[in-house]
Write an enzyme that holds these catalytic residues in place. Structure first.
Site, mmCIF file in Angstrom:
data_model
loop_
_atom_site.group_PDB
_atom_site.id
_atom_site.type_symbol
_atom_site.label_atom_id
_atom_site.label_comp_id
_atom_site.label_asym_id
_atom_site.label_seq_id
_atom_site.Cartn_x
_atom_site.Cartn_y
_atom_site.Cartn_z
ATOM 1 N N VAL A 1 -44.424 -21.262 -7.725
ATOM 2 C CA VAL A 1 -44.748 -20.877 -9.107
ATOM 3 C C VAL A 1 -46.257 -20.635 -9.257
ATOM 4 O O VAL A 1 -46.689 -19.584 -9.734
ATOM 5 C CB VAL A 1 -44.279 -21.968 -10.104
ATOM 6 C CG1 VAL A 1 -44.864 -21.737 -11.487
ATOM 7 C CG2 VAL A 1 -42.754 -21.976 -10.177
ATOM 8 N N LEU B 1 -39.450 -17.577 -13.054
ATOM 9 C CA LEU B 1 -39.387 -16.717 -11.867
ATOM 10 C C LEU B 1 -38.462 -17.328 -10.819
ATOM 11 O O LEU B 1 -38.316 -18.546 -10.728
ATOM 12 C CB LEU B 1 -40.782 -16.475 -11.283
ATOM 13 C CG LEU B 1 -41.558 -17.604 -10.593
ATOM 14 C CD1 LEU B 1 -41.144 -17.824 -9.146
ATOM 15 C CD2 LEU B 1 -43.049 -17.297 -10.642
ATOM 16 N N LEU C 1 -22.405 -15.532 -11.061
ATOM 17 C CA LEU C 1 -20.994 -15.896 -10.875
ATOM 18 C C LEU C 1 -20.593 -15.618 -9.420
ATOM 19 O O LEU C 1 -19.454 -15.250 -9.171
ATOM 20 C CB LEU C 1 -20.102 -15.104 -11.829
ATOM 21 C CG LEU C 1 -19.984 -15.602 -13.271
ATOM 22 C CD1 LEU C 1 -18.986 -14.751 -14.052
ATOM 23 C CD2 LEU C 1 -19.556 -17.076 -13.333
ATOM 24 N N GLY D 1 -19.623 -19.488 -3.338
ATOM 25 C CA GLY D 1 -20.124 -19.540 -1.958
ATOM 26 C C GLY D 1 -20.181 -20.955 -1.458
ATOM 27 O O GLY D 1 -19.170 -21.665 -1.448
ATOM 28 N N CYS E 1 -34.852 -26.210 -7.401
ATOM 29 C CA CYS E 1 -34.766 -26.210 -8.867
ATOM 30 C C CYS E 1 -33.399 -26.674 -9.392
ATOM 31 O O CYS E 1 -33.302 -27.717 -10.024
ATOM 32 C CB CYS E 1 -35.097 -24.823 -9.403
ATOM 33 S SG CYS E 1 -36.725 -24.294 -8.848
ATOM 34 N N LYS F 1 -32.108 -30.339 -8.576
ATOM 35 C CA LYS F 1 -32.913 -31.408 -9.197
ATOM 36 C C LYS F 1 -32.874 -31.322 -10.724
ATOM 37 O O LYS F 1 -32.847 -32.340 -11.401
ATOM 38 C CB LYS F 1 -34.339 -31.368 -8.653
ATOM 39 C CG LYS F 1 -35.369 -30.696 -9.516
ATOM 40 C CD LYS F 1 -36.768 -30.853 -8.996
ATOM 41 C CE LYS F 1 -37.686 -29.720 -9.416
ATOM 42 N NZ LYS F 1 -37.815 -29.394 -10.790
#
Ligand code: UGA
Length: 428
Positions: free
Chosen positions: A11, A154, A251, A254, A261, A264
């Protein structure tokens, strides 16, 4: 404007480069001399498409300055962004020690003018108020400041484009002056402006990542159902996702979501809710289904490769990144190693990081084709572009037996059948 970013992770570095590219002077503060030296030399440290070029361009233009020294950057800046990590603690709560320690150091270095301290790190609701209290306590008397929350949306792999073309810019602050300064900084960027209170901004970030995780786990749940019914999950989700109210994005079933991100943030929001006596069973189920997606895929690999000698394509938690943090691949590989599997892996960017984590417990190949030589099955963990139209006849020739177990549904099952490849994918 002159601004500072503290932290140069995915980031911090991407956002800093984008604001430098827009003409601002941007300081980036780190704490590791070796990394700051590399950044000064134009090495972005991480792999992110286009980042190396953007960094070099703005270094040459002297718009981006890397430093270890808070005194060099903070007094010169109108806005200071906190972009340090908030990794999960063992119990799932966000670890705020870096953010809070950084806030204290920023406070001690504030200049005798007005500064906005804006948090880009993902932090639980209430943290920015704590940051405000810390700064109040430690700042020089003459310094004035406000806090704001400016969450980041992002994605790794598309970070630069996401930052130049955001859907929305969230500015959370109780201060009109802080809001105006942040609006001015973001002026060249498109996207709806959403001006809210601190707490709303903090919750928006967790709620956004959580609803995307809900969508992914729902897609995996539908895939589990499809496998038992003969329905094809891709057809089903095309049919569902074409409804504009639902949308097809996020959607894709897998092997479950990974990365630093979603796993957590789902846990941290669950913890926040529980601490406030809110029933968080929806998010608990989302996490459980995510776990189940990995475990089901692991079982599939074990069931279809009795010889236990496999090739793996893709180690990164998603394509176009070298990041393996909380990657489903690592979880599954560790399970397979426990079962005595022999593994040769290839990933275009993530092998260096994987070697640090797994060392020589698996072998590494220089190319996708080299990886499959002599393998009894090929397992696909990451949907890198280069795997999508690879010469599957060549793959088949190189393998000992033509078995592909695909966690990302890259190929049409009928075409694979026609080629004589035993093909197992997810939900089809
Ligand atoms: C995510 C969010 O998408 C960003 O908006 C947010 O800024 C970022 O987290 C963050 O909080 O910093 P990121 O983790 O980089 O971005 O990557 P995503 O593209 O969201 O993918 C996350 C995981 O979900 C990957 O493992 C991916 O393979 C998986 N995924 C994604 C699926 O399994 N199915 C999908 O349909 C979409």
């Amino acid at each position: 404007m002159t601004i500072t970013f503290i932290g140069h992770g995915y980031v911090g570095i991407v956002t800093a480069c984008v604001f430098a590219d827009l003409g601002n002077i941007v300081y980036v503060i780190g704490r590791t001399p070796e990394k700051i030296a590399r950044l000064k030399n134009g090495d972005p440290i991480i792999f992110e498409p286009g980042l190396g070029e953007l960094l070099k361009k703005n270094l040459e233009a002297k718009r981006i300055i890397f430093t270890l020294d808070y005194q060099e950057a903070i007094p010169a800046s109108e806005i200071v962004f906190l972009a340090v990590g908030t990794p999960p603690k063992a119990n799932g709560e966000a670890n705020l020690s870096s953010v809070l320690a950084t806030a204290e150091t920023v406070a001690k270095n504030l200049g005798a003018h007005y500064t906005v301290v804006s948090c880009k790190s993902t932090v639980p609701v209430g943290t920015n108020t704590k940051i405000k209290e810390i700064i109040e306590k430690h700042k020089p008397t003459a310094a004035t400041f406000d806090v704001a929350s400016c969450p980041e949306f992002l994605r790794e792999g598309t970070g630069i484009n996401d930052t130049f073309f955001p859907d929305r810019i969230i500015i959370g602050s109780a201060s009109e002056a802080a809001t105006q300064l942040l609006l001015k900084l973001h002026e060249p960027l498109p996207g709806e402006r959403v001006l809210v209170g601190l707490e709303s901004a903090e919750v928006i970030k967790y709620a956004s990542n959580s609803i995307l995780s809900v969508k992914i786990s729902f897609a995996n749940l539908v895939a589990f159902l499809c496998e038992k019914t003969g329905a094809n999950v891709e057809e089903v989700l095309d049919g569902v996702g074409l409804d504009k109210r639902i949308g097809r994005d996020f959607l894709s079933p897998g092997i479950g979501y990974g990365g630093s991100c979603f796993p957590k943030d789902v846990l941290a929001l669950t913890k926040t809710g529980e601490s406030l006596k809110v029933d968080m069973s929806l998010l608990i189920a989302v996490d459980q289904i995510n776990q189940q997606a990995r475990d089901n895929f692991t079982d599939k690999i074990i069931a279809h490769t009795p010889s236990k000698k496999i090739a793996i394509w893709g180690l990164a938690f998603k394509p176009n990144t070298d990041d393996i943090r909380f990657a489903p691949s690592l979880y599954i590989i560790k399970k397979l190693l426990d079962q005595g599997f022999t593994i040769t892996a290839f990933d275009p960017e993530a092998m260096t990081n994987t070697k640090k984590e797994l060392s020589d417990k698996i072998a590494y190949a220089d190319s996708a084709l080299e990886a499959v030589k002599g393998a009894d099955a090929l397992v696909i963990f990451t949907e890198w572009n280069e795997f999508k139209q690879i010469d599957l006849e060549a793959v088949k020739r190189l393998m000992k037996s033509p078995v592909i177990i695909d966690g990302r549904n890259l190929y049409p099952p009928k075409a694979m059948q026609k080629m004589g490849i035993k093909y197992y994918s997810v939900g089809r």
